[in-house]
Write a protein that holds these residues in place. Structure first.
Motif, PDB file in Angstrom:
ATOM      1  N   LEU A   9       0.784  -1.141   0.099  1.00 15.09           N
ATOM      2  CA  LEU A   9      -0.147  -0.213   0.030  1.00 15.09           C
ATOM      3  C   LEU A   9       0.781   1.440   0.025  1.00 15.09           C
ATOM      4  O   LEU A   9       1.867   1.404   0.639  1.00 15.09           O
ATOM      5  N   LYS A  10       0.371   2.400  -0.756  1.00 12.16           N
ATOM      6  CA  LYS A  10       1.116   3.531  -0.660  1.00 12.16           C
ATOM      7  C   LYS A  10       0.108   4.578  -0.164  1.00 12.16           C
ATOM      8  O   LYS A  10      -1.249   4.649  -1.014  1.00 12.16           O
ATOM      9  N   ARG A  11       0.240   5.275   0.757  1.00  9.05           N
ATOM     10  CA  ARG A  11      -0.807   6.185   1.646  1.00  9.05           C
ATOM     11  C   ARG A  11      -0.953   7.450   0.806  1.00  9.05           C
ATOM     12  O   ARG A  11       0.022   8.115   0.269  1.00  9.05           O
ATOM     13  N   TYR A  12      -2.102   7.857   0.359  1.00 11.50           N
ATOM     14  CA  TYR A  12      -2.523   9.218   0.072  1.00 11.50           C
ATOM     15  C   TYR A  12      -3.603   9.931   0.769  1.00 11.50           C
ATOM     16  O   TYR A  12      -4.188   9.215   1.525  1.00 11.50           O
ATOM     17  N   THR A  18      -7.506   9.321   4.534  1.00  9.13           N
ATOM     18  CA  THR A  18      -6.467   8.517   3.935  1.00  9.13           C
ATOM     19  C   THR A  18      -7.201   7.692   2.868  1.00  9.13           C
ATOM     20  O   THR A  18      -8.169   6.975   3.083  1.00  9.13           O
ATOM     21  N   THR A  19      -6.634   7.397   1.768  1.00  5.26           N
ATOM     22  CA  THR A  19      -6.890   6.267   0.762  1.00  5.26           C
ATOM     23  C   THR A  19      -5.366   5.690   0.567  1.00  5.26           C
ATOM     24  O   THR A  19      -4.328   6.321   0.725  1.00  5.26           O
ATOM     25  N   TYR A  20      -5.567   4.594  -0.163  1.00  5.66           N
ATOM     26  CA  TYR A  20      -4.420   3.767  -0.595  1.00  5.66           C
ATOM     27  C   TYR A  20      -4.363   3.725  -1.930  1.00  5.66           C
ATOM     28  O   TYR A  20      -5.560   3.028  -2.306  1.00  5.66           O
ATOM     29  N   ARG A  21      -3.434   3.365  -2.536  1.00  5.65           N
ATOM     30  CA  ARG A  21      -2.801   2.751  -3.962  1.00  5.65           C
ATOM     31  C   ARG A  21      -1.993   1.594  -3.602  1.00  5.65           C
ATOM     32  O   ARG A  21      -1.176   1.590  -2.684  1.00  5.65           O
ATOM     33  N   ARG A  31       8.051   3.429   1.594  1.00  2.00           N
ATOM     34  CA  ARG A  31       6.816   3.323   1.230  1.00  2.00           C
ATOM     35  C   ARG A  31       6.082   4.272   0.372  1.00  2.00           C
ATOM     36  O   ARG A  31       5.310   3.751  -0.724  1.00  2.00           O
ATOM     37  N   GLU A  32       6.462   5.391   0.400  1.00  4.22           N
ATOM     38  CA  GLU A  32       6.101   6.485  -0.624  1.00  4.22           C
ATOM     39  C   GLU A  32       7.168   6.327  -1.837  1.00  4.22           C
ATOM     40  O   GLU A  32       7.015   7.474  -2.586  1.00  4.22           O
TER      41      GLU A  32
END
Length: 87
Positions: A9-12, A18-21, A31-32
């Motif tokens: 998961l990559k946090r946005y 928060t949403t994740y890609r 992570r980013e």
């Protein structure tokens, strides 16, 4: 040079939004960090998930290990059952 890839998961989003890609990323990257390919999207607040199943199947088929959280998201989306039917 052999690159080990892991779907994770990559946090946005902002605080409490928060949403994740779900991305295929080099194991040694943060992570980013730069991802190799984005294979899905997950919004835990709306319980909304969008997945590119063919891309998700590609990486574990080449020996990539998913993180526990990504594995749980894929189970809830029944991706593993789709794979068994297709094969």
């Amino acid at each position: 040079m052999d690159i080990t890839v892991k779907p994770r998961l990559k946090r946005y989003g902002g605080k409490r939004r928060t949403t994740y890609r779900i991305t295929a990323i080099d194991v040694q990257s943060r992570r980013e960090g730069k991802s190799i390919q984005e294979v899905g999207f997950h919004d835990p607040r709306k319980e909304q998930t969008q997945l590119d199943v063919s891309a998700i199947i590609y990486f574990p088929g080449r020996g990539a290990q998913t993180t526990e959280t990504v594995r749980d998201i894929l189970r809830r989306a029944k991706v593993f059952k789709q794979v068994e039917i297709d094969s």
